[in-house]
Design a protein around this motif. Structure first.
Motif, PDB file in Angstrom:
ATOM      1  N   MET A   1       0.838  -1.192   0.000  1.00  0.00           N
ATOM      2  CA  MET A   1       0.000   0.000   0.000  1.00  0.00           C
ATOM      3  C   MET A   1       0.878   1.248   0.000  1.00  0.00           C
ATOM      4  N   LEU A   2       0.438   2.244  -0.758  1.00  0.00           N
ATOM      5  CA  LEU A   2       1.085   3.544  -0.752  1.00  0.00           C
ATOM      6  C   LEU A   2       0.036   4.593  -0.412  1.00  0.00           C
ATOM      7  N   ILE A   3       0.341   5.438   0.571  1.00  0.00           N
ATOM      8  CA  ILE A   3      -0.567   6.502   1.009  1.00  0.00           C
ATOM      9  C   ILE A   3       0.019   7.816   0.517  1.00  0.00           C
ATOM     10  N   VAL A   4      -0.683   8.493  -0.371  1.00  0.00           N
ATOM     11  CA  VAL A   4      -0.179   9.733  -0.960  1.00  0.00           C
ATOM     12  C   VAL A   4      -0.826  10.921  -0.259  1.00  0.00           C
ATOM     13  N   LEU A   5      -0.007  11.697   0.433  1.00  0.00           N
ATOM     14  CA  LEU A   5      -0.468  12.858   1.191  1.00  0.00           C
ATOM     15  C   LEU A   5      -0.443  14.109   0.334  1.00  0.00           C
ATOM     16  N   PRO A   6      -1.260  15.095   0.669  1.00  0.00           N
ATOM     17  CA  PRO A   6      -1.120  16.396   0.026  1.00  0.00           C
ATOM     18  C   PRO A   6       0.085  17.117   0.604  1.00  0.00           C
ATOM     19  N   PRO A   7       0.675  18.051  -0.132  1.00  0.00           N
ATOM     20  CA  PRO A   7       1.730  18.877   0.450  1.00  0.00           C
ATOM     21  C   PRO A   7       1.082  19.978   1.282  1.00  0.00           C
ATOM     22  N   SER A   8       1.864  20.914   1.740  1.00  0.00           N
ATOM     23  CA  SER A   8       1.325  22.083   2.440  1.00  0.00           C
ATOM     24  C   SER A   8       2.043  23.320   1.938  1.00  0.00           C
ATOM     25  N   GLU A   9       1.361  24.444   1.998  1.00  0.00           N
ATOM     26  CA  GLU A   9       2.005  25.700   1.619  1.00  0.00           C
ATOM     27  C   GLU A   9       3.129  26.040   2.600  1.00  0.00           C
ATOM     28  N   THR A  10       2.901  25.754   3.891  1.00  0.00           N
ATOM     29  CA  THR A  10       3.908  26.055   4.908  1.00  0.00           C
ATOM     30  C   THR A  10       4.924  24.921   4.978  1.00  0.00           C
ATOM     31  N   LYS A  11       6.177  25.301   5.149  1.00  0.00           N
ATOM     32  CA  LYS A  11       7.253  24.314   5.192  1.00  0.00           C
ATOM     33  C   LYS A  11       8.256  24.695   6.271  1.00  0.00           C
ATOM     34  N   ALA A  12       8.809  23.682   6.898  1.00  0.00           N
ATOM     35  CA  ALA A  12       9.819  23.921   7.925  1.00  0.00           C
ATOM     36  C   ALA A  12      11.073  24.510   7.278  1.00  0.00           C
ATOM     37  N   PRO A  13      11.712  25.466   7.930  1.00  0.00           N
ATOM     38  CA  PRO A  13      12.947  26.040   7.390  1.00  0.00           C
ATOM     39  C   PRO A  13      14.148  25.144   7.680  1.00  0.00           C
ATOM     40  N   GLY A  14      15.252  25.467   7.063  1.00  0.00           N
ATOM     41  CA  GLY A  14      16.512  24.807   7.408  1.00  0.00           C
ATOM     42  C   GLY A  14      16.613  23.378   6.909  1.00  0.00           C
ATOM     43  N   GLY A  15      17.327  22.589   7.673  1.00  0.00           N
ATOM     44  CA  GLY A  15      17.585  21.206   7.312  1.00  0.00           C
ATOM     45  C   GLY A  15      19.047  20.873   7.553  1.00  0.00           C
ATOM     46  N   ALA A  16      19.338  19.580   7.700  1.00  0.00           N
ATOM     47  CA  ALA A  16      20.709  19.142   7.950  1.00  0.00           C
ATOM     48  C   ALA A  16      21.259  18.283   6.822  1.00  0.00           C
ATOM     49  N   GLY A  17      20.440  18.083   5.782  1.00  0.00           N
ATOM     50  CA  GLY A  17      20.865  17.228   4.685  1.00  0.00           C
ATOM     51  C   GLY A  17      21.651  17.969   3.624  1.00  0.00           C
ATOM     52  N   ALA A  18      22.369  17.207   2.798  1.00  0.00           N
ATOM     53  CA  ALA A  18      23.125  17.773   1.681  1.00  0.00           C
ATOM     54  C   ALA A  18      22.166  18.402   0.678  1.00  0.00           C
ATOM     55  N   PRO A  19      22.649  19.328  -0.142  1.00  0.00           N
ATOM     56  CA  PRO A  19      21.775  19.962  -1.143  1.00  0.00           C
ATOM     57  C   PRO A  19      21.095  18.941  -2.058  1.00  0.00           C
ATOM     58  N   LEU A  20      20.084  19.428  -2.730  1.00  0.00           N
ATOM     59  CA  LEU A  20      19.222  18.599  -3.571  1.00  0.00           C
ATOM     60  C   LEU A  20      20.014  17.777  -4.581  1.00  0.00           C
ATOM     61  N   GLU A  21      19.728  16.470  -4.596  1.00  0.00           N
ATOM     62  CA  GLU A  21      20.251  15.563  -5.610  1.00  0.00           C
ATOM     63  C   GLU A  21      19.076  14.781  -6.166  1.00  0.00           C
ATOM     64  N   PHE A  22      18.777  14.957  -7.436  1.00  0.00           N
ATOM     65  CA  PHE A  22      17.621  14.294  -8.026  1.00  0.00           C
ATOM     66  C   PHE A  22      17.746  12.777  -7.979  1.00  0.00           C
ATOM     67  N   SER A  23      18.954  12.273  -7.996  1.00  0.00           N
ATOM     68  CA  SER A  23      19.163  10.825  -7.978  1.00  0.00           C
ATOM     69  C   SER A  23      18.732  10.188  -6.658  1.00  0.00           C
ATOM     70  N   ARG A  24      18.535  10.995  -5.625  1.00  0.00           N
ATOM     71  CA  ARG A  24      18.134  10.464  -4.317  1.00  0.00           C
ATOM     72  C   ARG A  24      16.626  10.482  -4.128  1.00  0.00           C
ATOM     73  N   LEU A  25      15.895  10.961  -5.128  1.00  0.00           N
ATOM     74  CA  LEU A  25      14.449  11.051  -5.001  1.00  0.00           C
ATOM     75  C   LEU A  25      13.767   9.794  -5.541  1.00  0.00           C
ATOM     76  N   SER A  26      12.664   9.415  -4.930  1.00  0.00           N
ATOM     77  CA  SER A  26      11.859   8.291  -5.409  1.00  0.00           C
ATOM     78  C   SER A  26      11.188   8.666  -6.732  1.00  0.00           C
ATOM     79  N   PHE A  27      10.667   7.674  -7.416  1.00  0.00           N
ATOM     80  CA  PHE A  27      10.000   7.866  -8.707  1.00  0.00           C
ATOM     81  C   PHE A  27      10.935   8.580  -9.700  1.00  0.00           C
ATOM     82  N   PRO A  28      12.058   7.957 -10.026  1.00  0.00           N
ATOM     83  CA  PRO A  28      13.061   8.612 -10.874  1.00  0.00           C
ATOM     84  C   PRO A  28      12.558   8.987 -12.263  1.00  0.00           C
ATOM     85  N   SER A  29      11.490   8.369 -12.737  1.00  0.00           N
ATOM     86  CA  SER A  29      10.957   8.737 -14.056  1.00  0.00           C
ATOM     87  C   SER A  29      10.493  10.188 -14.093  1.00  0.00           C
ATOM     88  N   LEU A  30      10.278  10.789 -12.917  1.00  0.00           N
ATOM     89  CA  LEU A  30       9.822  12.175 -12.846  1.00  0.00           C
ATOM     90  C   LEU A  30      10.981  13.176 -12.910  1.00  0.00           C
TER      91      LEU A  30
END
Length: 234
Positions: free
Chosen positions: A1-30
């Motif tokens: 089962m996969l549960i697909v949530l809506p996003p939100s306009e509000t988002k948490a700031p900051g983060g501790a992860g490395a900058p965006l890498e498309f290869s690390r995202l699920s659904f690579p066809s996108l």
């Protein structure tokens, strides 16, 4: 089962992860559309972004954040999004988040733990005069169609339009008013979808009846409307 949530306009700031890498995202066809959108959004000057995205002066910081999409720190998608639904989900305390995904205007659909930067782009936005629906075309639908098993689609209408999936189970939340009539109330809709997603996150469901049974076991009042539609009555 996969549960697909809506996003939100509000988002948490900051983060501790490395900058965006498309290869690390699920659904690579996108990724081809993702790369195009991120490049276009980050290239907008702040004033231009505010005009195209319909942002008020109060939200200038979000237009500024879009300029740093390739260099900003990341965090898991399900922790990046905030608000009523995500408060109810309380993803940080879930033992297993692998069955959760999030719809997104910028990324199409993401796995819960995909690392993303803070951004501002809505399902109803136009970017360089093109709607998100036209930019995504059939790619989100095709990606979701490849999911094995049941898909429970909790996205709001604008995000379902970016990638509709006919076989998915959808959920409507109806609040009972004092006179006995029912109405969809935004706050309760988001809260109870978050509660439902939390209950389903580490469970198995192969059919809409399984989803209804799990919800009822958690104390929810559920009506099976059709083979693909449930109503939560609150």
């Amino acid at each position: 089962m996969l549960i697909v949530l809506p996003p939100s306009e509000t988002k948490a700031p900051g983060g501790a992860g490395a900058p965006l890498e498309f290869s690390r995202l699920s659904f690579p066809s996108l990724n081809p559309v993702r790369e195009e959108l991120v490049a276009a959004l980050s290239a907008l000057q702040v004033e231009e972004a505010m005009a195209q995205l319909g942002l008020s002066e109060r939200l200038r910081g979000e237009a500024e954040a879009n300029r740093e999409l390739f260099s900003a720190p990341t965090m898991p998608a399900v922790e990046r999004y905030t608000g009523v639904l995500y408060d109810a989900l309380d993803a940080a305390t879930l033992p297993d988040r692998r069955q959760l995904a999030v719809g997104s205007a910028l990324f199409g659909v993401l796995g819960a733990d995909d690392p993303i930067p803070r951004y501002r782009l809505s399902g109803g936005s136009k970017l360089d005069r093109r709607t998100m629906k036209s930019r995504w075309g059939a790619s989100v639908t095709e990606a979701l169609s490849e999911v094995d098993g049941l898909v429970v689609d909790l996205r709001s209408g604008a995000y379902q339009q970016l990638g509709p999936l006919k076989r998915a189970v959808t959920v409507r939340v109806e609040s009972v008013l004092d006179d006995g009539t029912r109405k969809v109330v935004s706050h309760f809709n988001k809260h109870h979808k978050g509660v439902l997603a939390r209950e389903l996150a580490d469970k198995r469901a192969d059919s809409i009846d399984d989803v209804a049974s799990l919800a009822e076991a958690a104390g929810m009042t559920v009506e099976v409307i059709s083979d693909t539609q449930l109503t939560l009555v609150v």
